[in-house]
Scaffold this active site. Structure first.
Site, PDB file in Angstrom:
ATOM      1  N   ASP A 126       2.695 212.341 112.446  1.00  9.05           N
ATOM      2  CA  ASP A 126       1.247 212.245 112.256  1.00  9.05           C
ATOM      3  C   ASP A 126       0.608 212.231 113.654  1.00  9.05           C
ATOM      4  O   ASP A 126       0.710 211.243 114.383  1.00  9.05           O
ATOM      5  CB  ASP A 126       0.885 210.984 111.469  1.00  9.05           C
ATOM      6  CG  ASP A 126      -0.572 211.015 111.037  1.00  9.05           C
ATOM      7  OD1 ASP A 126      -1.438 211.312 111.891  1.00  9.05           O
ATOM      8  OD2 ASP A 126      -0.848 210.766 109.850  1.00  9.05           O
ATOM      9  N   PHE A 150     -10.287 213.578 110.544  1.00  7.02           N
ATOM     10  CA  PHE A 150     -10.951 214.168 109.388  1.00  7.02           C
ATOM     11  C   PHE A 150     -10.131 213.757 108.166  1.00  7.02           C
ATOM     12  O   PHE A 150      -8.931 213.554 108.273  1.00  7.02           O
ATOM     13  CB  PHE A 150     -10.993 215.704 109.494  1.00  7.02           C
ATOM     14  CG  PHE A 150     -12.162 216.205 110.301  1.00  7.02           C
ATOM     15  CD1 PHE A 150     -12.215 216.002 111.672  1.00  7.02           C
ATOM     16  CD2 PHE A 150     -13.217 216.876 109.691  1.00  7.02           C
ATOM     17  CE1 PHE A 150     -13.292 216.454 112.421  1.00  7.02           C
ATOM     18  CE2 PHE A 150     -14.301 217.343 110.426  1.00  7.02           C
ATOM     19  CZ  PHE A 150     -14.344 217.125 111.789  1.00  7.02           C
ATOM     20  N   LYS A 208      -7.616 205.657 104.895  1.00  9.32           N
ATOM     21  CA  LYS A 208      -6.964 206.540 105.877  1.00  9.32           C
ATOM     22  C   LYS A 208      -7.361 206.162 107.299  1.00  9.32           C
ATOM     23  O   LYS A 208      -6.549 206.162 108.207  1.00  9.32           O
ATOM     24  CB  LYS A 208      -7.368 207.990 105.576  1.00  9.32           C
ATOM     25  CG  LYS A 208      -6.358 209.023 105.984  1.00  9.32           C
ATOM     26  CD  LYS A 208      -6.738 210.401 105.481  1.00  9.32           C
ATOM     27  CE  LYS A 208      -5.992 210.782 104.217  1.00  9.32           C
ATOM     28  NZ  LYS A 208      -6.308 212.139 103.769  1.00  9.32           N
ATOM     29  N   LYS A 244      -4.518 205.064 109.962  1.00  7.06           N
ATOM     30  CA  LYS A 244      -4.233 205.920 111.118  1.00  7.06           C
ATOM     31  C   LYS A 244      -4.735 205.323 112.418  1.00  7.06           C
ATOM     32  O   LYS A 244      -4.421 205.825 113.490  1.00  7.06           O
ATOM     33  CB  LYS A 244      -4.838 207.307 110.905  1.00  7.06           C
ATOM     34  CG  LYS A 244      -4.304 207.985 109.642  1.00  7.06           C
ATOM     35  CD  LYS A 244      -4.306 209.476 109.751  1.00  7.06           C
ATOM     36  CE  LYS A 244      -3.734 210.105 108.488  1.00  7.06           C
ATOM     37  NZ  LYS A 244      -3.208 211.429 108.721  1.00  7.06           N
ATOM     38  N   ASN A 267      -1.535 226.172 104.770  1.00  4.29           N
ATOM     39  CA  ASN A 267      -2.642 225.727 103.916  1.00  4.29           C
ATOM     40  C   ASN A 267      -3.847 226.617 104.176  1.00  4.29           C
ATOM     41  O   ASN A 267      -3.793 227.525 105.006  1.00  4.29           O
ATOM     42  CB  ASN A 267      -2.961 224.249 104.175  1.00  4.29           C
ATOM     43  CG  ASN A 267      -3.345 224.003 105.608  1.00  4.29           C
ATOM     44  OD1 ASN A 267      -4.369 224.485 106.083  1.00  4.29           O
ATOM     45  ND2 ASN A 267      -2.515 223.254 106.331  1.00  4.29           N
TER      46      ASN A 267
HETATM   47  N1  CTP Z   1      -3.282 214.614 110.723  1.00  3.67           N
HETATM   48  C1  CTP Z   1      -2.496 214.697 111.842  1.00  3.67           C
HETATM   49  N2  CTP Z   1      -1.144 214.910 111.702  1.00  3.67           N
HETATM   50  C2  CTP Z   1      -0.596 215.018 110.481  1.00  3.67           C
HETATM   51  C3  CTP Z   1      -1.408 214.945 109.334  1.00  3.67           C
HETATM   52  C4  CTP Z   1      -2.754 214.747 109.485  1.00  3.67           C
HETATM   53  O1  CTP Z   1      -2.995 214.594 112.956  1.00  3.67           O
HETATM   54  N3  CTP Z   1       0.698 215.233 110.386  1.00  3.67           N
HETATM   55  C5  CTP Z   1      -4.706 214.328 110.902  1.00  3.67           C
HETATM   56  C6  CTP Z   1      -5.627 215.452 110.474  1.00  3.67           C
HETATM   57  O2  CTP Z   1      -5.922 216.317 111.552  1.00  3.67           O
HETATM   58  C7  CTP Z   1      -6.857 214.680 110.018  1.00  3.67           C
HETATM   59  C8  CTP Z   1      -6.301 213.390 109.483  1.00  3.67           C
HETATM   60  O3  CTP Z   1      -5.020 213.256 110.066  1.00  3.67           O
HETATM   61  O4  CTP Z   1      -7.698 214.337 111.097  1.00  3.67           O
HETATM   62  C9  CTP Z   1      -6.185 213.305 107.998  1.00  3.67           C
HETATM   63  O5  CTP Z   1      -5.566 214.454 107.480  1.00  3.67           O
HETATM   64  P1  CTP Z   1      -5.340 214.613 105.926  1.00  3.67           P
HETATM   65  O6  CTP Z   1      -4.617 215.876 105.664  1.00  3.67           O
HETATM   66  O7  CTP Z   1      -6.613 214.349 105.201  1.00  3.67           O
HETATM   67  O8  CTP Z   1      -4.457 213.357 105.635  1.00  3.67           O
HETATM   68  P2  CTP Z   1      -2.924 213.170 105.506  1.00  3.67           P
HETATM   69  O9  CTP Z   1      -2.406 212.318 106.588  1.00  3.67           O
HETATM   70  O10 CTP Z   1      -2.248 214.482 105.339  1.00  3.67           O
HETATM   71  O11 CTP Z   1      -2.840 212.291 104.189  1.00  3.67           O
HETATM   72  P3  CTP Z   1      -2.730 212.743 102.649  1.00  3.67           P
HETATM   73  O12 CTP Z   1      -2.005 214.047 102.621  1.00  3.67           O
HETATM   74  O13 CTP Z   1      -1.984 211.634 102.036  1.00  3.67           O
HETATM   75  O14 CTP Z   1      -4.140 212.825 102.159  1.00  3.67           O
END
Ligand code: CTP
Length: 397
Positions: free
Chosen positions: A305, A323, A337, A341, A208
């Protein structure tokens, strides 16, 4: 802040010596004091008068200055400091230090001191890479001498590569990391940053656009407040700041393992843009194009996650911050979220392409906690980091 900490600054004789004047200014701005010592060669590049004016202190230049010896002997001079910083550390001066020479004031001070020493090397790229210099650097490392830089980039001599003096701000950060007695002193903070790369085959990956800029800025702000930061980063384009313990990872799986390996902590901040999926059957060889023109079908599975896993652990840090990168319904999505989480705070930002936030220099965030949402004005990522670090310091009091 350096709150009265004393730095003995040995200025070596190189073209980068002028940058040590900026370092003097930054140390004093942080509340520290500086006593400059100039080698003979350094005086070809900066004058004792300018160093003295910026430091607002006496400058020392010669071992056999008897007046100085009467005022303060070199042993005392070297030991009254909290940290000795050599900036710039030239190849010659590094060789002297590694060999234990004591033939002028600067080298004698370094032999006589029992205070921690940090060097900021600066030299031509070939000199830096020369086996003799690398040997000397390894010797100094084994002697427990800290090092900041050198950076890689264009050099005064017209060449490119490692050897350029670290930026004065980065040297200050490294000094702060050792000496700062700020509100986060004694606190251990885990910080994830950057993107993750999930391999498709040995040459391709899912990624990304995260640059790691916000994570690096936050790490630097936390260090400045005295925190011990474990910085776990994916392949980011912005390098980690000095003064943090860096673990480099590639995939989400590796990032989770790295986070678990540095627990416990007082706080954990998850600023990484973790890839949501990995390819389940990543190929060990390069995937070739199908002759029929049919594209390969990638089978994806969800990544662990990291934030949710850590937030639910028994030895979870007291403060867990996530974040939320969103493009629609930022507040509603981020609020949900946070709950899902199990984190204490969530820092929400709008990463729609038109905001220019992802990969850009600015950020506009809303911090959501038990008490509701607090929207901060759009600002440089460094300013957002400073404000967030201050809020974290308050919460960990
Ligand atoms: N995060 C994490 N591990 C993952 C995905 C996300 O630790 N596998 C953490 C990111 O570092 C951030 C938070 O979760 O602090 C939210 O990340 P974000 O990408 O906004 O959310 P997602 O869980 O990916 O949800 P979505 O894609 O449905 O928005």
């Amino acid at each position: 802040m350096l709150n009265g900490k004393r730095i003995l600054l040995v200025i070596g004789g190189g073209i980068a010596a002028f940058k040590s004047l900026e370092l003097i200014r930054l140390i004093r701005k942080s509340g520290g004091s500086v006593t400059p010592v100039l080698t003979r060669a350094a005086q070809e590049f900066v004058t004792p008068l300018s160093a003295s004016a910026l430091a607002a202190d006496k400058v020392y230049t010669d071992l056999f200055d008897l007046t100085d010896e009467a005022e303060m002997g070199h042993i005392e001079l070297s030991r009254s400091a909290d940290l000795v910083v050599v900036c710039p550390a030239t190849a010659d001066f590094i060789a002297k230090m590694a060999g234990g020479h004591a033939d002028d004031l600067a080298s004698t001070l370094l032999m006589a001191t029992d205070t921690p020493v940090m060097i900021a090397p600066a030299m031509n790229v070939r000199m830096w890479l020369h086996p003799a210099n690398q040997r000397n650097i390894a010797t100094l490392k084994a002697d427990g001498i800290a090092r900041t830089g050198p950076d890689e980039g264009d050099m005064a001599c017209g060449e490119f590569g490692p050897g350029r003096l670290a930026e004065p701000q980065d040297i200050l950060d490294a000094i702060l990391a050792r000496l700062a007695n700020g509100p986060l002193s004694g606190k251990h903070i885990i910080l994830t940053s950057g993107p993750t790369h999930e391999p498709i085959d040995p040459v391709r990956y899912i990624a990304n656009r995260s640059s790691g800029a916000q994570g690096a800025a936050l790490a630097s702000a936390l260090v400045r407040l005295g925190a011990r930061v474990s910085f776990i980063t994916g392949p980011a384009t912005v390098p980690p700041p000095p003064g943090v313990a860096v673990t480099r990872v590639e995939t989400a799986d590796q990032m989770l393992n790295a986070v678990q390996a540095v627990l416990p902590a007082d706080a954990a901040i998850f600023a990484a843009a973790v890839a949501d999926w990995h390819v389940t059957d990543a190929s060990t060889g390069k995937i070739k194009k199908d002759k029929t023109g049919k594209p390969p079908a990638l089978k994806l599975a969800e990544n662990p996650d990291i934030l949710a896993t850590v937030a639910k652990m028994k030895n979870r840090p007291g403060l867990v911050i996530g974040f939320a990168a969103e493009t629609d319904d930022v507040l509603a999505n981020a609020t949900a979220k946070r709950k899902r989480k199990g984190c204490d705070w969530i820092v929400a930002n709008d990463v729609s392409p038109e905001t220019g936030i992802m990969g850009g220099d600015e950020n506009a965030v809303t911090v959501i906690d038990d008490n509701g949402a607090e929207t901060w004005p759009r600002a440089a990522k460094h300013d957002v980091a400073r404000r967030l670090a201050g809020r974290i310091a308050e919460a960990l009091k």
